[in-house]
Design a protein around this motif. Sequence first.
Motif, PDB file in Angstrom:
ATOM      1  N   MET A   1       0.839  -1.208   0.000  1.00 13.72           N
ATOM      2  CA  MET A   1       0.000   0.000   0.000  1.00 13.72           C
ATOM      3  C   MET A   1       0.871   1.254   0.000  1.00 13.72           C
ATOM      4  N   TRP A   2       1.929   1.217   0.820  1.00 19.48           N
ATOM      5  CA  TRP A   2       2.791   2.396   0.933  1.00 19.48           C
ATOM      6  C   TRP A   2       3.557   2.663  -0.362  1.00 19.48           C
ATOM      7  N   GLN A   3       3.928   1.628  -1.065  1.00 23.51           N
ATOM      8  CA  GLN A   3       4.656   1.799  -2.329  1.00 23.51           C
ATOM      9  C   GLN A   3       3.834   2.555  -3.368  1.00 23.51           C
ATOM     10  N   VAL A   4       2.526   2.436  -3.286  1.00 25.98           N
ATOM     11  CA  VAL A   4       1.650   3.173  -4.200  1.00 25.98           C
ATOM     12  C   VAL A   4       1.753   4.685  -3.933  1.00 25.98           C
ATOM     13  N   CYS A   5       1.999   5.035  -2.664  1.00 21.12           N
ATOM     14  CA  CYS A   5       1.978   6.442  -2.242  1.00 21.12           C
ATOM     15  C   CYS A   5       3.366   7.067  -2.093  1.00 21.12           C
ATOM     16  N   GLU A   6       4.366   6.245  -1.851  1.00 20.85           N
ATOM     17  CA  GLU A   6       5.678   6.721  -1.370  1.00 20.85           C
ATOM     18  C   GLU A   6       6.343   7.773  -2.262  1.00 20.85           C
ATOM     19  N   ALA A   7       6.257   7.615  -3.580  1.00 23.15           N
ATOM     20  CA  ALA A   7       6.950   8.536  -4.486  1.00 23.15           C
ATOM     21  C   ALA A   7       6.384   9.956  -4.422  1.00 23.15           C
ATOM     22  N   ASN A   8       5.094  10.056  -4.172  1.00 21.28           N
ATOM     23  CA  ASN A   8       4.447  11.374  -4.120  1.00 21.28           C
ATOM     24  C   ASN A   8       3.369  11.359  -3.031  1.00 21.28           C
ATOM     25  N   PRO A   9       3.809  11.267  -1.769  1.00 19.75           N
ATOM     26  CA  PRO A   9       2.851  11.037  -0.678  1.00 19.75           C
ATOM     27  C   PRO A   9       2.015  12.258  -0.326  1.00 19.75           C
ATOM     28  N   ARG A  10       0.839  11.982   0.215  1.00 18.37           N
ATOM     29  CA  ARG A  10      -0.024  13.022   0.762  1.00 18.37           C
ATOM     30  C   ARG A  10       0.088  12.963   2.286  1.00 18.37           C
ATOM     31  N   LEU A  11      -0.251  14.060   2.931  1.00 24.59           N
ATOM     32  CA  LEU A  11      -0.090  14.147   4.386  1.00 24.59           C
ATOM     33  C   LEU A  11      -0.838  13.040   5.129  1.00 24.59           C
ATOM     34  N   ASP A  12      -2.103  12.808   4.744  1.00 22.85           N
ATOM     35  CA  ASP A  12      -2.887  11.799   5.461  1.00 22.85           C
ATOM     36  C   ASP A  12      -2.352  10.390   5.223  1.00 22.85           C
ATOM     37  N   GLU A  13      -1.739  10.159   4.058  1.00 24.92           N
ATOM     38  CA  GLU A  13      -1.131   8.853   3.777  1.00 24.92           C
ATOM     39  C   GLU A  13       0.120   8.648   4.643  1.00 24.92           C
ATOM     40  N   CYS A  14       0.897   9.720   4.815  1.00 24.85           N
ATOM     41  CA  CYS A  14       2.091   9.639   5.664  1.00 24.85           C
ATOM     42  C   CYS A  14       1.722   9.330   7.109  1.00 24.85           C
ATOM     43  N   LEU A  15       0.699   9.999   7.590  1.00 26.48           N
ATOM     44  CA  LEU A  15       0.243   9.768   8.964  1.00 26.48           C
ATOM     45  C   LEU A  15      -0.181   8.319   9.149  1.00 26.48           C
ATOM     46  N   SER A  16      -0.939   7.809   8.185  1.00 23.74           N
ATOM     47  CA  SER A  16      -1.404   6.435   8.237  1.00 23.74           C
ATOM     48  C   SER A  16      -0.236   5.453   8.188  1.00 23.74           C
ATOM     49  N   ALA A  17       0.772   5.774   7.383  1.00 22.63           N
ATOM     50  CA  ALA A  17       1.941   4.903   7.244  1.00 22.63           C
ATOM     51  C   ALA A  17       2.756   4.859   8.543  1.00 22.63           C
ATOM     52  N   ILE A  18       2.972   6.016   9.168  1.00 26.66           N
ATOM     53  CA  ILE A  18       3.718   6.062  10.432  1.00 26.66           C
ATOM     54  C   ILE A  18       3.023   5.191  11.475  1.00 26.66           C
ATOM     55  N   GLU A  19       1.717   5.365  11.599  1.00 25.25           N
ATOM     56  CA  GLU A  19       0.951   4.594  12.585  1.00 25.25           C
ATOM     57  C   GLU A  19       0.972   3.105  12.265  1.00 25.25           C
ATOM     58  N   SER A  20       0.885   2.765  10.978  1.00 22.40           N
ATOM     59  CA  SER A  20       0.810   1.356  10.567  1.00 22.40           C
ATOM     60  C   SER A  20       2.143   0.637  10.750  1.00 22.40           C
ATOM     61  N   PHE A  21       3.232   1.264  10.324  1.00 24.35           N
ATOM     62  CA  PHE A  21       4.554   0.659  10.526  1.00 24.35           C
ATOM     63  C   PHE A  21       4.856   0.551  12.018  1.00 24.35           C
ATOM     64  N   GLY A  22       4.427   1.554  12.769  1.00 23.92           N
ATOM     65  CA  GLY A  22       4.628   1.498  14.214  1.00 23.92           C
ATOM     66  C   GLY A  22       3.876   0.346  14.849  1.00 23.92           C
ATOM     67  N   ARG A  23       2.654   0.120  14.403  1.00 21.68           N
ATOM     68  CA  ARG A  23       1.843  -0.976  14.940  1.00 21.68           C
ATOM     69  C   ARG A  23       2.490  -2.331  14.648  1.00 21.68           C
ATOM     70  N   LEU A  24       3.194  -2.412  13.525  1.00 19.42           N
ATOM     71  CA  LEU A  24       3.903  -3.646  13.159  1.00 19.42           C
ATOM     72  C   LEU A  24       5.239  -3.778  13.893  1.00 19.42           C
TER      73      LEU A  24
END
Length: 350
Positions: free
Chosen positions: A143-166
């Motif tokens: 999911m993150w690879q779809v967003c990583e090259a040109n991320p949006r703020l809400d996607e970054c927030l979701s990614a930080i929380e998700s990687f942290g949960r893992l």
Amino acid sequence: SEEVFNKMKDLGFPVTVFAINQLLLLYKRVDKKKIADVLAKMEKENVKPSLFTYKLLVDTKGAIRDIAGMEKVVESMQAEGVEPDLLFQATIAKHYIFAGHREKAEAILESMEGGDIKGNRNACKILLPLYAFLGKKDDVERMWQVCEANPRLDECLSAIESFGRLGDVERAEKVFEDMFATWKTLSSKFYNALMKVYADQNLFKKGKELAKRMDEDGCRLGISTIDSLVKLYVGAGEVDKAESILHKLSKSNKMKPQYSSYLMLLDTYSKKGDIHNSEKVFDQLRQMGYNGRVRQYQLLLNAYVHAKTPVYGFRERMKADNIFPNSVIASLLAATDPFNKKKTLSDMLE
């Protein structure tokens, strides 16, 4: 809200689905037993439920693990021809996950992705935490690879929380640091997200360093930051420091701390059998308006159990606050009752 609703009816205003939804939202928070009355009123007034109505009902059923009831709501919605959106599907999936229905949850996530996730990018920020809840690291990465090259703020927030949960702290940190290449300054909620990762992973030093960085970067410390700092200090065995931070920061920032912040302190003092500090935190909870919740009474009683000390007048204290003992509290009351010879405090601690 009830008075306003009834006044609207008395004045002849039509009962709308918006007004019904506001009542449902209120009762979902304060008195779930009244939801059935609102639904009956809705049927009587011939008001058709909206998607938001169904979301509230699904979330209410799911929160008490009534999966069969939740599914009936979904069936009713489908019969009415109301189409679910991504957030509705995410709510169902989340409750399936927490109720242990992994296969059902995965089927919904697959449906949410659609045939091509790159063409359905808006779903990524919603899917990231759901895959993290399932522990599916590869899917979170996908999911993150779809967003990583040109991320949006809400996607970054979701990614930080998700990687942290893992538990992937380095990946969460990288997302956070890479954000500064696009946005020179960030609001406190992004710092808070990383702070929570550190608190959950018990990374005391990193948490302290991030708190200092927040101060240097001019970020306002919010209640979630304070909650994470309390968790970090409690985890490091510095409960007195945690309590000091809670009071100083909440006072200087003029904020009401979260219920969970006080509960962490109460739980720690309780396990130590520290009656004085347990009573003090319990009193602070009441002063902050956090009364009428069973958990805090249970933790306070635990303090007496661990201290092997009888407690007097506790039933009366609970009755005065309109709190009724559950089975756990009933057994604790029996154990701390100085007139009960059948079960000793030592028995409870073995």
